[in-house]
Design a protein around this motif. Structure first.
Motif, PDB file in Angstrom:
ATOM      1  N   MET A 123       3.110   5.377   8.043  1.00  0.00           N
ATOM      2  CA  MET A 123       3.402   5.134   6.805  1.00  0.00           C
ATOM      3  C   MET A 123       3.019   3.676   6.391  1.00  0.00           C
ATOM      4  O   MET A 123       3.363   2.792   7.406  1.00  0.00           O
ATOM      5  N   TYR A 124       2.661   3.237   5.544  1.00  0.00           N
ATOM      6  CA  TYR A 124       2.393   1.798   4.980  1.00  0.00           C
ATOM      7  C   TYR A 124       3.753   1.345   4.473  1.00  0.00           C
ATOM      8  O   TYR A 124       4.650   2.075   4.202  1.00  0.00           O
TER       9      TYR A 124
ATOM     10  N   ASP B   1       4.811   2.750   1.388  1.00  0.00           N
ATOM     11  CA  ASP B   1       5.252   4.053   1.719  1.00  0.00           C
ATOM     12  C   ASP B   1       6.737   4.142   1.917  1.00  0.00           C
ATOM     13  O   ASP B   1       7.674   5.144   1.495  1.00  0.00           O
TER      14      ASP B   1
ATOM     15  N   CYS C  70       0.797  -1.228  -0.101  1.00  0.00           N
ATOM     16  CA  CYS C  70       0.137   0.003  -0.072  1.00  0.00           C
ATOM     17  C   CYS C  70       0.827   1.333   0.018  1.00  0.00           C
ATOM     18  O   CYS C  70       1.954   1.290   0.561  1.00  0.00           O
ATOM     19  N   GLN C  71       0.512   2.230  -0.793  1.00  0.00           N
ATOM     20  CA  GLN C  71       1.187   3.536  -0.783  1.00  0.00           C
ATOM     21  C   GLN C  71      -0.046   4.694  -0.584  1.00  0.00           C
ATOM     22  O   GLN C  71      -1.162   4.711  -1.031  1.00  0.00           O
ATOM     23  N   SER C  72       0.213   5.630   0.286  1.00  0.00           N
ATOM     24  CA  SER C  72      -0.520   6.825   0.526  1.00  0.00           C
ATOM     25  C   SER C  72      -0.450   7.573  -0.529  1.00  0.00           C
ATOM     26  O   SER C  72       0.490   7.873  -1.531  1.00  0.00           O
ATOM     27  N   GLU C  73      -1.777   8.295  -0.967  1.00  0.00           N
ATOM     28  CA  GLU C  73      -1.926   9.369  -1.981  1.00  0.00           C
ATOM     29  C   GLU C  73      -1.085  10.141  -1.822  1.00  0.00           C
ATOM     30  O   GLU C  73      -0.334  11.016  -2.876  1.00  0.00           O
ATOM     31  N   TRP C  74      -0.865  10.972  -0.475  1.00  0.00           N
ATOM     32  CA  TRP C  74       0.159  12.027  -0.500  1.00  0.00           C
ATOM     33  C   TRP C  74       1.534  11.721  -0.706  1.00  0.00           C
ATOM     34  O   TRP C  74       2.032  12.854  -1.549  1.00  0.00           O
TER      35      TRP C  74
END
Length: 144
Positions: free
Chosen positions: A40-41, A44, A6-10
């Protein structure tokens, strides 16, 4: 479920802006600030570690055009301060579970990217500094 990929949109937004050629100073400053605001994921951690190396490569290219040594020093100093803060945030206790989500190979790759990114930025700083001075203040997880 695992959040390893998973990666954060920001963070994806900052990575995209960095790839698109936006000023390193703004992207690195936002990354340093935002990476410390929440956990963070796993993805990330991997992406932000790779971004540190990319920033060093871009800065190396960008400072070639700076004629004034003091301008080079200012640009690189700001980047290195942001990179050290980001690295510290990546290693923060709040992210320990995200590191645990990653496979051993992914942890090794992310940790290697983090170390190489820090090292390459440090080399830039060593080449740009014109006088002896303390530039980096100790952070929680790096330089302590």
């Amino acid at each position: 479920p695992t959040l390893a990929e998973c990666q954060s949109e920001w963070l994806n937004n900052r990575a995209s802006r960095l790839r698109d050629g936006e000023a390193i100073s703004s992207v690195s400053g936002e990354l340093a600030q935002l990476s410390g605001l929440q956990a963070m994921y796993g993805g990330d951690l991997q992406l932000s570690s790779r971004m540190l190396k990319h920033m060093a490569e871009r800065m190396h290219y960008d400072i070639q055009g700076a004629l004034n040594p003091q301008d080079k020093e200012t640009m690189v100093t700001e980047l290195v301060q942001n990179v050290v803060q980001t690295g510290s945030n990546i290693l923060a206790r709040v992210n320990h579970m995200s590191w645990a989500d990653l496979s051993q190979d992914d942890v090794a790759a992310a940790a290697t990217s983090l170390m190489v990114g820090l090292e390459e930025n440090a080399f830039l700083l060593a080449d740009a500094v014109t006088t002896e001075k303390i530039i980096i203040k100790p952070t929680t997880n790096i330089c302590k």
